[in-house]
Write a protein that holds these residues in place. Structure first.
Motif, short mmCIF file in Angstrom:
data_model
loop_
_atom_site.label_atom_id
_atom_site.label_comp_id
_atom_site.label_asym_id
_atom_site.label_seq_id
_atom_site.Cartn_x
_atom_site.Cartn_y
_atom_site.Cartn_z
N PRO A 20 46.33 38.95 51.53
CA PRO A 20 45.97 40.19 50.83
C PRO A 20 46.69 40.38 49.50
N ASP A 21 47.92 39.86 49.39
CA ASP A 21 48.67 40.03 48.12
C ASP A 21 47.97 39.31 46.97
N LYS A 22 47.22 38.26 47.29
CA LYS A 22 46.48 37.50 46.27
C LYS A 22 44.98 37.78 46.41
N VAL A 61 37.22 37.94 49.19
CA VAL A 61 37.94 36.84 48.55
C VAL A 61 37.72 36.97 47.04
N ALA A 62 38.81 37.06 46.26
CA ALA A 62 38.67 37.27 44.80
C ALA A 62 38.51 35.96 44.04
N GLY A 63 38.12 34.90 44.75
CA GLY A 63 37.82 33.66 44.05
C GLY A 63 38.69 32.51 44.48
N ALA A 64 38.43 31.36 43.87
CA ALA A 64 39.33 30.22 44.05
C ALA A 64 40.65 30.60 43.39
N ASP A 65 41.73 30.02 43.87
CA ASP A 65 43.05 30.38 43.35
C ASP A 65 43.23 29.76 41.95
N ILE A 66 43.12 30.61 40.94
CA ILE A 66 43.14 30.13 39.55
C ILE A 66 44.46 29.44 39.23
N SER A 67 45.54 29.88 39.85
CA SER A 67 46.85 29.32 39.53
C SER A 67 46.96 27.86 39.96
N GLU A 68 46.07 27.43 40.85
CA GLU A 68 46.15 26.04 41.34
C GLU A 68 45.43 25.04 40.44
N ALA A 107 34.10 40.11 46.16
CA ALA A 107 33.67 38.74 46.51
C ALA A 107 33.29 38.10 45.18
N LEU A 108 34.25 37.43 44.60
CA LEU A 108 34.08 36.90 43.24
C LEU A 108 34.24 35.39 43.24
N GLY A 109 33.51 34.74 42.36
CA GLY A 109 33.66 33.28 42.23
C GLY A 109 33.55 32.60 43.59
N LEU A 131 29.95 36.20 39.87
CA LEU A 131 30.42 34.84 39.58
C LEU A 131 31.01 34.87 38.16
N PRO A 132 32.31 35.19 38.04
CA PRO A 132 32.90 35.41 36.71
C PRO A 132 33.37 34.14 36.00
N GLU A 133 32.98 32.96 36.53
CA GLU A 133 33.56 31.71 36.02
C GLU A 133 33.41 31.51 34.52
N VAL A 134 32.24 31.88 33.93
CA VAL A 134 32.09 31.59 32.50
C VAL A 134 33.07 32.40 31.65
N SER A 135 33.60 33.49 32.22
CA SER A 135 34.63 34.24 31.48
C SER A 135 35.95 33.47 31.46
N LEU A 136 36.05 32.43 32.31
CA LEU A 136 37.24 31.58 32.34
C LEU A 136 36.96 30.23 31.66
N GLY A 137 35.76 30.08 31.13
CA GLY A 137 35.42 28.83 30.44
C GLY A 137 34.98 27.73 31.37
N GLY A 165 29.38 39.31 35.21
CA GLY A 165 29.58 40.70 35.64
C GLY A 165 29.63 40.83 37.15
N MET A 166 30.05 42.02 37.57
CA MET A 166 30.09 42.31 39.01
C MET A 166 28.95 43.27 39.34
N ILE A 167 28.33 43.06 40.49
CA ILE A 167 27.34 44.05 40.95
C ILE A 167 27.86 44.72 42.21
N1 COA Z 1 43.33 33.45 41.89
C1 COA Z 1 44.63 33.63 41.98
N2 COA Z 1 45.21 34.84 42.10
C2 COA Z 1 44.41 35.90 42.15
C3 COA Z 1 43.00 35.80 42.05
C4 COA Z 1 42.46 34.49 41.92
N3 COA Z 1 41.16 34.27 41.86
N4 COA Z 1 42.47 37.02 42.10
C5 COA Z 1 43.49 37.89 42.24
N5 COA Z 1 44.67 37.22 42.26
C6 COA Z 1 46.02 37.76 42.38
C7 COA Z 1 46.51 38.35 41.06
O1 COA Z 1 47.02 37.34 40.22
C8 COA Z 1 47.55 39.29 41.57
O2 COA Z 1 48.72 38.55 41.89
P1 COA Z 1 50.20 39.07 41.44
O3 COA Z 1 50.33 40.42 42.11
O4 COA Z 1 51.12 38.05 41.98
O5 COA Z 1 50.15 39.18 39.95
C9 COA Z 1 46.98 39.82 42.84
O6 COA Z 1 46.00 38.86 43.26
C10 COA Z 1 46.29 41.17 42.72
O7 COA Z 1 45.31 41.06 41.71
P2 COA Z 1 45.21 42.05 40.45
O8 COA Z 1 44.47 41.33 39.37
O9 COA Z 1 46.54 42.60 40.13
O10 COA Z 1 44.31 43.21 41.08
P3 COA Z 1 43.36 44.22 40.28
O11 COA Z 1 42.96 45.26 41.26
O12 COA Z 1 44.00 44.66 39.01
O13 COA Z 1 42.07 43.36 39.88
C11 COA Z 1 40.30 41.74 40.28
C12 COA Z 1 41.21 42.84 40.89
C13 COA Z 1 39.51 41.13 41.44
C14 COA Z 1 39.33 42.40 39.29
C15 COA Z 1 41.18 40.69 39.56
O14 COA Z 1 42.20 40.28 40.46
C16 COA Z 1 40.43 39.46 39.12
O15 COA Z 1 39.70 39.52 38.13
N6 COA Z 1 40.62 38.31 39.82
C17 COA Z 1 40.07 37.06 39.41
C18 COA Z 1 38.59 37.01 39.74
C19 COA Z 1 38.00 35.68 39.28
O16 COA Z 1 37.89 35.41 38.11
N7 COA Z 1 37.59 34.88 40.27
C20 COA Z 1 36.94 33.63 40.01
C21 COA Z 1 37.90 32.51 40.03
S1 COA Z 1 37.08 30.99 39.68
#
Ligand code: COA
Length: 258
Positions: A20-22, A61-68, A107-109, A131-137, A165-167
């Motif tokens: 939940p923290d991520k 699930v807010a997506g694949a873990d971008i940090s990885e 439920a993103l990406g 599906l926000p991927e194009v905003s990440l390139g 965008g998100m719906i």
């Molecule tokens: N990958 C890695 N970490 C993620 C993540 C992702 N896809 N989505 C959220 N997190 C992490 C954030 O980095 C944050 O971690 P931190 O507290 O250690 O900094 C934590 O989850 C909470 O997210 P936060 O962005 O602070 O919450 P928010 O309520 O402000 O925003 C979202 C929520 C969903 C709008 C935003 O987290 C977001 O845009 N996430 C990425 C979505 C995305 O692009 N997904 C596609 C990936 S291909």
């Protein structure tokens, strides 16, 4: 299973992604654990249906873990997408037990891709999907370009992918992306109600239906031919004998394979 919680409710197994923290972002370990959990559940005779959801009230699930993956090379990226599709997203779609996504928030990406690989989606009113991927390139890599077009149509898929965008849940319902929308506190009950209804039916026939429907989306396969084959094979099963006999005897079927 450090990133998952597994709970059983009768013959339905709940698999809860627990980061939940991520916002339950899918890192490699979580993808592997999900793969193992789905494989185990699919072999467990006591499990008739699977519900996948996210822990907490904010995210499925807010997506694949971008940090990885932000420093990956082309080869590493190819491996990430291919391996993920093989061991999880395709695996879920081909699982021969109903898999329901309980979409309880973002439920993103990769999160929407995970929900779309499930057979059925139920969303809570607070859910937001995209599906926000194009905003990440980058573009979706876990089947999103294909499954979104299959579920919501090509035009809607293009719009959602291009705008990143998100719906909201009601818009997802309107375009066929989700099957039902309910209040968050009713989400699990709704999913369990659906799985309960399915559990009264032949699990052997449900597995055949999954194979037949999926076949229509496989390049080089003919879904109608697959349907004929699966339909015919049903006639040799104990479930068919019991189902038709029970109907003619005006009683409830007691399927031998359930
Ligand atoms: N990958 C890695 N970490 C993620 C993540 C992702 N896809 N989505 C959220 N997190 C992490 C954030 O980095 C944050 O971690 P931190 O507290 O250690 O900094 C934590 O989850 C909470 O997210 P936060 O962005 O602070 O919450 P928010 O309520 O402000 O925003 C979202 C929520 C969903 C709008 C935003 O987290 C977001 O845009 N996430 C990425 C979505 C995305 O692009 N997904 C596609 C990936 S291909």
């Amino acid at each position: 299973m450090s990133n998952l919680l597994i709970e059983n409710s009768g013959t339905t197994q709940k698999i809860i992604i627990n980061r939940p923290d991520k916002l339950n972002a899918l890192n490699r370990d979580t993808i592997k654990e999900l793969s193992t959990a789905i494989t185990t559940a699919s072999k467990d005779d006591n499990v008739k249906a699977i519900i996948i959801t996210g822990s907490g009230e904010k995210a499925f699930v807010a997506g694949a873990d971008i940090s990885e993956f932000n420093t990956y090379s082309i080869e590493e990226a190819k491996d990430l997408a291919k391996n993920g599709q093989d061991i999880l997203f395709d695996l879920i779609e081909k699982t021969e037990k109903p898999v329901i996504a309980a979409v309880n928030g973002f439920a993103l990406g990769g999160g929407l891709e995970l929900a779309m690989s499930c057979h059925i989606r139920v969303a809570s009113t607070n859910a937001k999907m995209g599906l926000p991927e194009v905003s990440l390139g980058v573009i979706p890599g876990y089947g999103g370009t294909q499954r979104l077009a299959q579920l919501a149509g090509k035009g809607k898929a293009f719009e959602l992918i291009f705008t990143a965008g998100m719906i909201k849940a009601d818009a997802a319902l309107a375009c066929g992306l989700v099957n039902h929308v309910v209040e968050q506190d009713q989400l699990m009950d709704k999913c369990l109600e659906i799985s309960q209804k399915m559990s009264n039916n032949s699990s052997v026939a449900i597995a055949a239906a999954i194979r037949a429907v999926n076949s229509g989306y496989v390049d080089g396969e003919n879904g109608f031919d697959k349907e004929i084959e699966e339909f015919a094979n049903s006639f040799a099963t104990g479930d068919f004998k019991e189902g038709t006999t029970a109907f003619l005897e005006k009683r409830k079927a007691n399927f031998p394979n359930n």
